[in-house]
Design a protein around this motif. Structure first.
Motif, PDB file in Angstrom:
ATOM      1  N   ILE A  87       0.854  -1.188   0.000  1.00 26.31           N
ATOM      2  CA  ILE A  87       0.000   0.000   0.000  1.00 26.31           C
ATOM      3  C   ILE A  87       0.890   1.238   0.000  1.00 26.31           C
ATOM      4  CG2 ILE A  87      -1.805   1.277   1.205  1.00 26.31           C
ATOM      5  CD1 ILE A  87      -2.594  -1.351   2.590  1.00 26.31           C
TER       6      ILE A  87
ATOM      7  N   CYS B  91      -8.655   1.805   1.445  1.00 18.76           N
ATOM      8  CA  CYS B  91      -8.127   1.921   0.081  1.00 18.76           C
ATOM      9  C   CYS B  91      -9.145   1.457  -0.957  1.00 18.76           C
ATOM     10  CB  CYS B  91      -6.839   1.113  -0.053  1.00 18.76           C
ATOM     11  SG  CYS B  91      -5.433   1.811   0.835  1.00 18.76           S
TER      12      CYS B  91
ATOM     13  N   SER C 280     -10.654   5.620  -1.438  1.00 16.84           N
ATOM     14  CA  SER C 280      -9.445   6.249  -1.953  1.00 16.84           C
ATOM     15  C   SER C 280      -9.467   6.298  -3.468  1.00 16.84           C
ATOM     16  CB  SER C 280      -8.181   5.495  -1.490  1.00 16.84           C
ATOM     17  OG  SER C 280      -7.996   4.314  -2.247  1.00 16.84           O
TER      18      SER C 280
END
Length: 261
Positions: A92, A142, A146
């Motif tokens: 990540i 995420c 995101s």
């Protein structure tokens, strides 16, 4: 080379920072993702955008974004910071992502509660449990909140230079013209842009920085009020006392007792 005003000293064994009962902070930025859980209503300025946040919501602050939370005497949020190096080692890259600022989500509630439970360190296999809980939370954010960053990381570099300058030199006499010159901006344009980014005028921000530092000095009990004032750039004790009370809600001489109570 980027300069991050708030450096985080995070160990690999525990790749996070967690603290409870925050009551606001002045403008700064850092390379790690920060998750604030509001338990009362509040307000944040993040990447020039002001957002009202209701109790129960989460604020996710992306890497390298200038942010400010209004200061209050009473606490109204908890703060969790995930180490960017740990995230990167697990696939990540937070430097390439922008996150939604304000989120309400029951699934996120469950993941956050599990994370806090693991942070207590009372469960079996607590070290691996903490890391797994961090990744569970970050993967969910995420995937759902995101997007790929398109503008790069160098936003508001001139204002960042000014913030660094103020936080490095707050104990000295400073003029707005001097700070604007350091940021390579005209005085008028600098004042306008500084307020947009931080939510404070330059003078308000300098006083906030000085008084928040004076708080830390006073609570140690090692300095008198006059010594704390001088150490944070005030040569007028009356002005320091008035300013300190405006910002903290307490007279400097009362502050240590208030904290201990």
């Amino acid at each position: 080379m980027k300069i991050f005003y708030e450096a985080h000293n995070i160990e690999s064994k525990n790749p996070y920072i967690y603290h409870t009962y925050g009551s606001g902070f002045h403008s700064h930025w850092h390379e790690n993702v920060e998750i604030l859980h509001f338990f009362r209503d509040g307000k944040i300025i993040c990447d020039r955008n002001e957002t009202a946040v209701s109790g129960g919501s989460y604020v996710v602050i992306s890497s390298d974004v200038v942010h400010t939370i209004e200061w209050r005497p009473e606490p109204f949020y908890n703060c969790f910071i995930a180490d960017s190096s740990f995230c990167l080692a697990n696939g990540i890259d937070v430097s390439k992502l922008d996150f939604d600022i304000c989120i309400r989500d029951s699934r996120l509630d469950a993941l956050y509660e599990n994370l806090i439970s693991e942070l207590d360190g009372k469960n079996e296999f607590s070290e691996v449990g903490r890391k797994a809980a961090i990744l569970d939370l970050m993967v969910y954010l995420c995937r759902n909140y995101s997007r790929e960053r398109t503008s790069g990381g160098g936003r508001d570099e001139s204002i960042k230079k000014a913030i660094v300058y103020i936080n490095t030199n707050f104990s000295k006499h400073m003029t707005i013209g001097e700070i604007a010159s350091h940021a390579a901006l005209s005085k008028y344009y600098f004042c306008r842009e500084f307020k947009k980014v931080t939510g404070y005028s330059v003078v308000q921000y300098i006083n906030m920085t000085r008084c928040r530092t004076a708080e830390k000095l006073l609570v140690t009990g090692k300095l008198t009020v006059g010594e704390a004032a001088a150490a944070t750039g005030y040569d007028n004790l009356s002005y320091f006392t008035r300013t300190f009370k405006t910002i903290t809600g307490h007279l400097p001489g009362e502050y240590k007792k208030v904290i201990q109570d």
